[in-house]
Design a protein around this motif. Structure first.
Motif, PDB file in Angstrom:
ATOM      1  N   HIS A   1       0.836  -1.200   0.000  1.00 42.20           N
ATOM      2  CA  HIS A   1       0.000   0.000   0.000  1.00 42.20           C
ATOM      3  C   HIS A   1       0.872   1.251   0.000  1.00 42.20           C
ATOM      4  O   HIS A   1       0.754   2.110  -0.850  1.00 42.20           O
ATOM      5  CB  HIS A   1      -0.940  -0.009   1.211  1.00 42.20           C
ATOM      6  CG  HIS A   1      -1.880   1.158   1.230  1.00 42.20           C
ATOM      7  ND1 HIS A   1      -1.544   2.361   1.795  1.00 42.20           N
ATOM      8  CD2 HIS A   1      -3.133   1.300   0.729  1.00 42.20           C
ATOM      9  CE1 HIS A   1      -2.567   3.204   1.646  1.00 42.20           C
ATOM     10  NE2 HIS A   1      -3.535   2.589   1.002  1.00 42.20           N
ATOM     11  N   HIS A   2       1.768   1.359   0.966  1.00 41.08           N
ATOM     12  CA  HIS A   2       2.746   2.441   0.975  1.00 41.08           C
ATOM     13  C   HIS A   2       3.901   2.027   1.874  1.00 41.08           C
ATOM     14  O   HIS A   2       3.821   1.006   2.561  1.00 41.08           O
ATOM     15  CB  HIS A   2       2.120   3.760   1.446  1.00 41.08           C
ATOM     16  CG  HIS A   2       1.760   3.805   2.902  1.00 41.08           C
ATOM     17  ND1 HIS A   2       0.581   3.282   3.397  1.00 41.08           N
ATOM     18  CD2 HIS A   2       2.428   4.278   3.982  1.00 41.08           C
ATOM     19  CE1 HIS A   2       0.534   3.468   4.707  1.00 41.08           C
ATOM     20  NE2 HIS A   2       1.643   4.066   5.101  1.00 41.08           N
ATOM     21  N   ALA A   3       4.948   2.823   1.888  1.00 44.52           N
ATOM     22  CA  ALA A   3       6.077   2.546   2.778  1.00 44.52           C
ATOM     23  C   ALA A   3       6.672   3.850   3.255  1.00 44.52           C
ATOM     24  O   ALA A   3       6.617   4.865   2.548  1.00 44.52           O
ATOM     25  CB  ALA A   3       7.139   1.717   2.058  1.00 44.52           C
ATOM     26  N   GLU A   4       7.178   3.839   4.453  1.00 44.64           N
ATOM     27  CA  GLU A   4       7.978   4.926   4.989  1.00 44.64           C
ATOM     28  C   GLU A   4       9.278   4.288   5.460  1.00 44.64           C
ATOM     29  O   GLU A   4       9.384   3.066   5.507  1.00 44.64           O
ATOM     30  CB  GLU A   4       7.248   5.613   6.158  1.00 44.64           C
ATOM     31  CG  GLU A   4       5.962   6.316   5.759  1.00 44.64           C
ATOM     32  CD  GLU A   4       6.195   7.520   4.855  1.00 44.64           C
ATOM     33  OE1 GLU A   4       7.224   8.204   5.020  1.00 44.64           O
ATOM     34  OE2 GLU A   4       5.364   7.763   3.976  1.00 44.64           O
ATOM     35  N   LYS A   5      10.235   5.131   5.854  1.00 43.43           N
ATOM     36  CA  LYS A   5      11.547   4.646   6.253  1.00 43.43           C
ATOM     37  C   LYS A   5      11.478   3.403   7.153  1.00 43.43           C
ATOM     38  O   LYS A   5      12.201   2.443   6.956  1.00 43.43           O
ATOM     39  CB  LYS A   5      12.286   5.749   7.003  1.00 43.43           C
ATOM     40  CG  LYS A   5      13.740   5.822   6.677  1.00 43.43           C
ATOM     41  CD  LYS A   5      14.365   7.058   7.307  1.00 43.43           C
ATOM     42  CE  LYS A   5      15.560   7.516   6.494  1.00 43.43           C
ATOM     43  NZ  LYS A   5      16.070   8.796   6.925  1.00 43.43           N
ATOM     44  N   GLY A   6      10.577   3.419   8.124  1.00 41.81           N
ATOM     45  CA  GLY A   6      10.579   2.384   9.144  1.00 41.81           C
ATOM     46  C   GLY A   6       9.676   1.185   8.902  1.00 41.81           C
ATOM     47  O   GLY A   6       9.685   0.236   9.683  1.00 41.81           O
ATOM     48  N   TYR A   7       8.884   1.232   7.861  1.00 37.18           N
ATOM     49  CA  TYR A   7       7.935   0.136   7.662  1.00 37.18           C
ATOM     50  C   TYR A   7       7.379   0.086   6.244  1.00 37.18           C
ATOM     51  O   TYR A   7       7.470   1.066   5.505  1.00 37.18           O
ATOM     52  CB  TYR A   7       6.756   0.263   8.644  1.00 37.18           C
ATOM     53  CG  TYR A   7       5.825   1.415   8.317  1.00 37.18           C
ATOM     54  CD1 TYR A   7       4.720   1.242   7.484  1.00 37.18           C
ATOM     55  CD2 TYR A   7       6.041   2.696   8.830  1.00 37.18           C
ATOM     56  CE1 TYR A   7       3.873   2.297   7.160  1.00 37.18           C
ATOM     57  CE2 TYR A   7       5.197   3.756   8.521  1.00 37.18           C
ATOM     58  CZ  TYR A   7       4.118   3.549   7.689  1.00 37.18           C
ATOM     59  OH  TYR A   7       3.286   4.590   7.363  1.00 37.18           O
TER      60      TYR A   7
END
Lengths: 363, 363
Positions: free
Chosen positions: A156-162
């Motif tokens: 779905h999406h991602a950020e630095k930590g997950y």
């Protein structure tokens, strides 16, 4: 509220806003419904106490696809406990849209255990008529990513930590899960001084056709940054000049820019509060105050419809012939969220009469 | 241009826009510099022909951290070929910012081979003074995700079909890689008819405090959708009413909304082109035309500063006492990109005099 709570709340906000727009009626305090009443209480992966197993047993008793019944007495049998452990469900919360949010703090570390638990949970959620499943996998547990993908989860999406994965269960209903963030937001600062000189820069990284062009300082706004403060910051970072935000005078909407995302670019008028130029060596080759007439006469500016129009607007604004939008901090009771509403001043508005942006002199 | 090319180009655009804003000087045709001249030509993972191996051999000859030299003669030795294969580099392109984009179409399918190639490539990039590394892993190759994370890569963003990871090599320089998309964009439609009735809806999913509230139709804009068409679409989907976009009259900027992202919400005035209401059963409980005075008198609207102000602005606009922003399609020669510039009409503008939005009658 610690960072984990914020993160969880925002996931829920995401679910809420997937269908509804925040301005229009979502609350700030979503309810975490753990649906205790319907025998669906999930337990943690490392749960080994009798109470949890018993609750699990009660839940399983109605789970046809697991095909057996267990009770508290059976828990004395270590072998059975071990085999039951592999059939545990993932700890999760219901959301307000008939979906489920897996608790990322209680994921098993072992990919095999995760495979088994994820399969059982999917069967359980399917049986209960659940819709969208949200699975957030912290970067420290990246080995679980291929497992989830194999079970049919999508990124779905991602950020630095997950990375966040989703699964839409109902086959007969279109997926109603909200999308990922869709836009980058940029700002450009039109900073004009009393001598009708505009603050311009030359960039270090530019194409050969733009080499030598003097342009306005621009940049992306930071995470959770206001447009008005982002414009002031970018001007300061690139040129060293302090400034005061006046108005958004126009904005540009373009698509398929970075990573196939869209781009909203706000053109801001700023009033300089200092003169001295100190450039940012990482991004900027040169900066200076340039007479507006000279700036406009640059072939790349003169020949460009959009840039020409932007300059016309800025000039019209200086002659009080144009109304930009200025930010007003307001809290809406709909979501309790402080936010900035950008608008012209409305006639007959006593509170803001002194700041009427269509008639106010900048200098 | 096929989808793969678009995807690659947009990654490059992303790199370009990381430092520079698109409006301000980036080109539409980024150069793919494969740096053939510097002995760094990477080869594909499945390359097994002598020529490729030989090129690789030439490249390795200067790679101190791999510690040996090979030549074309050695390639006759199958064992050596096998061990060399594990030491191959990932196929990749240089970007214009001193970084590298790994070719996601030529990734090895085997995680062990990938581990080895990624390590070699990192050494190679480090030795060459490369900065940011972009690694796009398609969902079909999710087994490579934990490998990349173990080697120090970070998640950057993800879409349905892939996750993008990055690695910033220079230890002495701050990371200059552009961020992920930061905003969701929503629209709300203020649709008023000749009888001074406003088009309102009741939502299926709302909190108990908002139950019974009649509100404006709202929603998120779709990927690559214009604000003006998104507003018309949302009104049509939720209520069945056709409408014509008039102006953005204000916008709201809020933070930490969905998935910790920010939210830009554009309040749009629309002119109805039809009357009949057909509601969207998935999202909407009810819709109707409601006298504006009655709409404003609802306690939730009356008691809310932000909503009150929005209504005041809409009313002022109807009395020609307010200037909204209207979209104008323009192509900038800076990036050759068609886009919408939202602004008031500038005085003395012959082309648009007939559309002057501050004085135009809507009805």
């Amino acid at each position: 509220m610690d960072s984990v709570s914020i993160s969880e709340v925002t996931v829920f906000r995401g679910l809420m806003h997937g269908i509804r727009q925040p301005f229009s009626g979502a609350t700030i305090s979503p309810k975490f419904c753990s649906s205790k009443g319907e025998g669906s209480r999930a337990i943690t992966s490392n749960a080994s106490n009798t109470k949890s197993q018993f609750v699990y047993g009660e839940s399983l008793a109605t789970t046809a696809d697991l095909g057996y019944k267990m009770n508290a007495v059976n828990l004395k049998n270590r072998t059975l406990i071990s085999s039951v452990k592999e059939k545990l469900l993932l700890d999760a919360y219901d959301d307000e849209y008939g979906g489920v949010v897996v608790d990322h703090e209680k994921l098993p570390s072992n990919p095999n255990a995760f495979t088994s638990m994820l399969r059982n949970s999917l069967s359980d959620w399917r049986r209960k008529g659940k819709k969208g499943i949200w699975l957030k996998l912290p970067v420290e547990q990246s080995e679980l990513v291929p497992v989830a993908v194999k079970e049919g989860f999508e990124y779905h999406h991602a950020e630095k930590g997950y990375v966040m994965l989703t699964y839409w269960i109902p086959e007969e209903e279109p997926c109603m899960l909200p999308g990922n963030a869709s836009h980058q937001v940029g700002v450009g600062g039109f900073v004009l001084n009393r001598h009708k000189e505009v603050l311009v820069v030359q960039e270090k990284y530019c194409t050969s056709s733009n080499a030598g062009l003097w342009k306005l300082p621009t940049g992306f706004i930071n995470e959770s940054e206001e447009i008005f403060s982002g414009a002031v910051r970018e001007v300061k970072e690139e040129t060293g000049v302090d400034s005061e935000f006046l108005e958004v005078i126009a904005f540009r909407h373009a698509h398929n820019v970075a990573f196939e995302k869209s781009d909203l670019f706000f053109i801001c008028m700023l009033k300089p509060l200092s003169d001295k130029i100190i450039i940012d060596n990482l991004e900027i080759k040169a900066a200076k105050w340039m007479p507006l007439v000279e700036f406009v006469e640059q072939p790349m500016i003169k020949g460009d419809k959009m840039f020409k129009r932007v300059i016309e607007i800025c000039e019209a604004r200086l002659r009080h012939r144009y109304c930009g939008l200025s930010p007003h901090r307001l809290v809406s009771t709909f979501d309790g969220r402080p936010s900035s509403l950008y608008y012209n001043v409305v006639d007959g508005d006593d509170n803001d009469a002194s700041q009427s942006n269509c008639t106010a002199d900048f200098y």
